[in-house]
Design a protein around this motif. Sequence first.
Motif, PDB file in Angstrom:
ATOM      1  N   SER A 126      -1.863  -2.477  -3.243  1.00 44.81           N
ATOM      2  CA  SER A 126      -3.257  -2.267  -2.864  1.00 44.81           C
ATOM      3  C   SER A 126      -3.710  -3.465  -2.028  1.00 44.81           C
ATOM      4  CB  SER A 126      -4.138  -2.105  -4.102  1.00 44.81           C
ATOM      5  OG  SER A 126      -4.039  -3.243  -4.930  1.00 44.81           O
ATOM      6  N   GLU A 127      -4.938  -3.377  -1.543  1.00 47.54           N
ATOM      7  CA  GLU A 127      -5.485  -4.466  -0.750  1.00 47.54           C
ATOM      8  C   GLU A 127      -6.578  -5.151  -1.540  1.00 47.54           C
ATOM      9  OE1 GLU A 127      -7.362  -5.401   3.648  1.00 47.54           O
ATOM     10  OE2 GLU A 127      -6.977  -3.355   3.060  1.00 47.54           O
ATOM     11  N   GLY A 128      -6.566  -6.466  -1.508  1.00 48.61           N
ATOM     12  CA  GLY A 128      -7.595  -7.243  -2.181  1.00 48.61           C
ATOM     13  C   GLY A 128      -7.897  -8.485  -1.366  1.00 48.61           C
ATOM     14  N   GLY A 129      -9.114  -8.633  -0.895  1.00 53.72           N
ATOM     15  CA  GLY A 129      -9.492  -9.801  -0.121  1.00 53.72           C
ATOM     16  C   GLY A 129      -8.782  -9.900   1.218  1.00 53.72           C
ATOM     17  N   GLY A 130      -8.451  -8.754   1.814  1.00 47.94           N
ATOM     18  CA  GLY A 130      -7.790  -8.744   3.116  1.00 47.94           C
ATOM     19  C   GLY A 130      -6.291  -8.932   3.061  1.00 47.94           C
ATOM     20  N   ALA A 131      -5.727  -9.076   1.853  1.00 43.34           N
ATOM     21  CA  ALA A 131      -4.287  -9.256   1.702  1.00 43.34           C
ATOM     22  C   ALA A 131      -3.756  -8.222   0.712  1.00 43.34           C
ATOM     23  CB  ALA A 131      -3.982 -10.656   1.201  1.00 43.34           C
ATOM     24  N   LEU A 132      -2.454  -8.000   0.760  1.00 46.17           N
ATOM     25  CA  LEU A 132      -1.826  -7.031  -0.137  1.00 46.17           C
ATOM     26  C   LEU A 132      -1.496  -7.643  -1.490  1.00 46.17           C
ATOM     27  CD1 LEU A 132       0.659  -5.231   2.269  1.00 46.17           C
ATOM     28  CD2 LEU A 132      -1.643  -4.529   1.611  1.00 46.17           C
ATOM     29  N   VAL A 133      -1.619  -6.800  -2.512  1.00 46.54           N
ATOM     30  CA  VAL A 133      -1.270  -7.149  -3.880  1.00 46.54           C
ATOM     31  C   VAL A 133      -0.410  -6.009  -4.401  1.00 46.54           C
ATOM     32  CG1 VAL A 133      -2.173  -7.523  -6.203  1.00 46.54           C
ATOM     33  CG2 VAL A 133      -3.431  -8.388  -4.238  1.00 46.54           C
ATOM     34  N   GLY A 134       0.697  -6.332  -5.059  1.00 47.71           N
ATOM     35  CA  GLY A 134       1.556  -5.300  -5.627  1.00 47.71           C
ATOM     36  C   GLY A 134       1.837  -5.581  -7.084  1.00 47.71           C
ATOM     37  N   ARG A 135       1.641  -4.566  -7.930  1.00 48.57           N
ATOM     38  CA  ARG A 135       1.865  -4.708  -9.377  1.00 48.57           C
ATOM     39  C   ARG A 135       2.871  -3.676  -9.860  1.00 48.57           C
ATOM     40  NH1 ARG A 135      -1.845  -7.818 -11.869  1.00 48.57           N
ATOM     41  NH2 ARG A 135      -3.774  -8.217 -10.769  1.00 48.57           N
ATOM     42  N   ILE A 136       3.681  -4.085 -10.831  1.00 49.00           N
ATOM     43  CA  ILE A 136       4.599  -3.149 -11.467  1.00 49.00           C
ATOM     44  C   ILE A 136       3.763  -2.243 -12.363  1.00 49.00           C
ATOM     45  CG2 ILE A 136       6.519  -2.876 -13.079  1.00 49.00           C
ATOM     46  CD1 ILE A 136       7.565  -5.594 -12.075  1.00 49.00           C
ATOM     47  N   GLU A 137       3.750  -0.967 -12.027  1.00 55.86           N
ATOM     48  CA  GLU A 137       2.949  -0.011 -12.788  1.00 55.86           C
ATOM     49  C   GLU A 137       3.756   0.582 -13.943  1.00 55.86           C
ATOM     50  OE1 GLU A 137       0.921   3.844 -11.175  1.00 55.86           O
ATOM     51  OE2 GLU A 137      -0.243   2.063 -10.607  1.00 55.86           O
ATOM     52  N   LYS A 138       5.063   0.801 -13.685  1.00 50.73           N
ATOM     53  CA  LYS A 138       5.906   1.399 -14.725  1.00 50.73           C
ATOM     54  C   LYS A 138       7.352   1.012 -14.458  1.00 50.73           C
ATOM     55  CE  LYS A 138       7.214   5.795 -16.753  1.00 50.73           C
ATOM     56  NZ  LYS A 138       7.098   7.234 -16.710  1.00 50.73           N
ATOM     57  N   ARG A 139       8.081   0.704 -15.507  1.00 51.09           N
ATOM     58  CA  ARG A 139       9.503   0.419 -15.376  1.00 51.09           C
ATOM     59  C   ARG A 139      10.282   1.701 -15.633  1.00 51.09           C
ATOM     60  NH1 ARG A 139      10.374  -4.100 -19.239  1.00 51.09           N
ATOM     61  NH2 ARG A 139      12.366  -4.372 -18.238  1.00 51.09           N
ATOM     62  N   LEU A 140      11.278   1.966 -14.808  1.00 52.44           N
ATOM     63  CA  LEU A 140      12.028   3.224 -14.881  1.00 52.44           C
ATOM     64  C   LEU A 140      13.395   3.074 -15.532  1.00 52.44           C
ATOM     65  CD1 LEU A 140      11.208   4.533 -11.296  1.00 52.44           C
ATOM     66  CD2 LEU A 140      10.073   5.131 -13.450  1.00 52.44           C
ATOM     67  N   GLU A 196       1.886  -8.831 -11.391  1.00 53.30           N
ATOM     68  CA  GLU A 196       1.642  -8.907  -9.953  1.00 53.30           C
ATOM     69  C   GLU A 196       2.863  -9.558  -9.309  1.00 53.30           C
ATOM     70  OE1 GLU A 196      -1.223 -11.743  -7.752  1.00 53.30           O
ATOM     71  OE2 GLU A 196      -2.404  -9.959  -8.269  1.00 53.30           O
ATOM     72  N   ILE A 197       3.621  -8.767  -8.529  1.00 47.24           N
ATOM     73  CA  ILE A 197       4.838  -9.305  -7.916  1.00 47.24           C
ATOM     74  C   ILE A 197       4.675  -9.558  -6.421  1.00 47.24           C
ATOM     75  CG2 ILE A 197       6.371  -8.357  -9.667  1.00 47.24           C
ATOM     76  CD1 ILE A 197       7.154  -6.195  -7.551  1.00 47.24           C
ATOM     77  N   ILE A 198       3.705  -8.918  -5.782  1.00 48.98           N
ATOM     78  CA  ILE A 198       3.444  -9.133  -4.353  1.00 48.98           C
ATOM     79  C   ILE A 198       2.078  -9.788  -4.223  1.00 48.98           C
ATOM     80  CG2 ILE A 198       2.959  -8.012  -2.132  1.00 48.98           C
ATOM     81  CD1 ILE A 198       5.011  -5.872  -2.903  1.00 48.98           C
ATOM     82  N   ARG A 199       2.055 -10.860  -3.436  1.00 51.24           N
ATOM     83  CA  ARG A 199       0.793 -11.582  -3.206  1.00 51.24           C
ATOM     84  C   ARG A 199       0.686 -12.004  -1.750  1.00 51.24           C
ATOM     85  NH1 ARG A 199       0.469 -15.862  -8.299  1.00 51.24           N
ATOM     86  NH2 ARG A 199      -0.213 -14.317  -9.845  1.00 51.24           N
ATOM     87  N   GLY A 200      -0.494 -11.827  -1.175  1.00 51.31           N
ATOM     88  CA  GLY A 200      -0.878 -12.487   0.053  1.00 51.31           C
ATOM     89  C   GLY A 200      -0.362 -11.977   1.378  1.00 51.31           C
ATOM     90  N   ALA A 201       0.371 -10.878   1.435  1.00 54.61           N
ATOM     91  CA  ALA A 201       0.872 -10.388   2.723  1.00 54.61           C
ATOM     92  C   ALA A 201      -0.282  -9.814   3.548  1.00 54.61           C
ATOM     93  CB  ALA A 201       1.951  -9.332   2.517  1.00 54.61           C
ATOM     94  N   ARG A 202      -0.246 -10.102   4.837  1.00 57.26           N
ATOM     95  CA  ARG A 202      -1.282  -9.628   5.758  1.00 57.26           C
ATOM     96  C   ARG A 202      -0.641  -8.935   6.942  1.00 57.26           C
ATOM     97  NH1 ARG A 202      -6.148 -11.846   4.370  1.00 57.26           N
ATOM     98  NH2 ARG A 202      -6.052 -13.641   2.992  1.00 57.26           N
ATOM     99  N   ALA A 203      -1.376  -7.993   7.524  1.00 58.02           N
ATOM    100  CA  ALA A 203      -0.865  -7.238   8.668  1.00 58.02           C
ATOM    101  C   ALA A 203      -0.569  -8.174   9.824  1.00 58.02           C
ATOM    102  CB  ALA A 203      -1.872  -6.175   9.085  1.00 58.02           C
ATOM    103  N   ASP A 204       0.579  -7.931  10.450  1.00 58.03           N
ATOM    104  CA  ASP A 204       1.019  -8.691  11.619  1.00 58.03           C
ATOM    105  C   ASP A 204       1.708  -7.697  12.544  1.00 58.03           C
ATOM    106  OD1 ASP A 204       1.826 -10.598  13.435  1.00 58.03           O
ATOM    107  OD2 ASP A 204       3.434 -11.396  12.173  1.00 58.03           O
ATOM    108  N   GLY A 205       0.915  -6.949  13.306  1.00 52.58           N
ATOM    109  CA  GLY A 205       1.471  -5.865  14.113  1.00 52.58           C
ATOM    110  C   GLY A 205       1.894  -4.718  13.210  1.00 52.58           C
ATOM    111  N   GLU A 206       3.156  -4.336  13.284  1.00 55.20           N
ATOM    112  CA  GLU A 206       3.664  -3.234  12.460  1.00 55.20           C
ATOM    113  C   GLU A 206       4.303  -3.714  11.164  1.00 55.20           C
ATOM    114  OE1 GLU A 206       6.069  -0.463  14.602  1.00 55.20           O
ATOM    115  OE2 GLU A 206       4.601  -0.262  16.204  1.00 55.20           O
ATOM    116  N   THR A 207       4.212  -5.007  10.881  1.00 54.43           N
ATOM    117  CA  THR A 207       4.758  -5.551   9.643  1.00 54.43           C
ATOM    118  C   THR A 207       3.660  -6.275   8.876  1.00 54.43           C
ATOM    119  OG1 THR A 207       5.409  -7.627  10.689  1.00 54.43           O
ATOM    120  CG2 THR A 207       7.058  -5.868  10.664  1.00 54.43           C
TER     121      THR A 207
END
Length: 142
Positions: free
Chosen positions: A44-58, A84-95
């Motif tokens: 998801s996006e929070g404060g202009g940056a991406l955040v990723g959380r483990i929702e369920k372990r398979l 929370e495993i992903i923090r702070g990534a921001r759009a940079d063109g297509e990445t």
Amino acid sequence: MKKTFVAALCALATPLAIAQGSPIGLWKTIDDKTGKERSLVRISEGGGALVGRIEKRLDPAAQPDARCEKCSDDRKDKPVEGLEIIRGARADGETWTGGTILDPADGKVYRLRLKVEDAGRKLEVRGYVGPFHRNQYWIRVD
């Protein structure tokens, strides 16, 4: 009438086009070493940056109450589900760059690059340490 129809069609198509080019959503992680499904991660996006959380372990062999014992930051000893495993990534063109990703199995934090592929159905997740990197390809669930 024709202009109204075209405007309505554009209004419906625009969010879909944005979603396909964005890493925001629910992803099934695939282990790059074993090829097995590991977890569901919601980005998801929070404060202009991406955040990723483990929702369920398979992984059926995973301990349901596992904690990130090897983490060395504020995530130490936190439950893996909800972590929370992903923090702070921001759009940079297509990445999306500039953020970090945590591997809860070993507690290591890597610099991160995300790139959406295959019309939004696949996410290339690249973690860097120095000149070395590791790639995983995650599959969109929603």
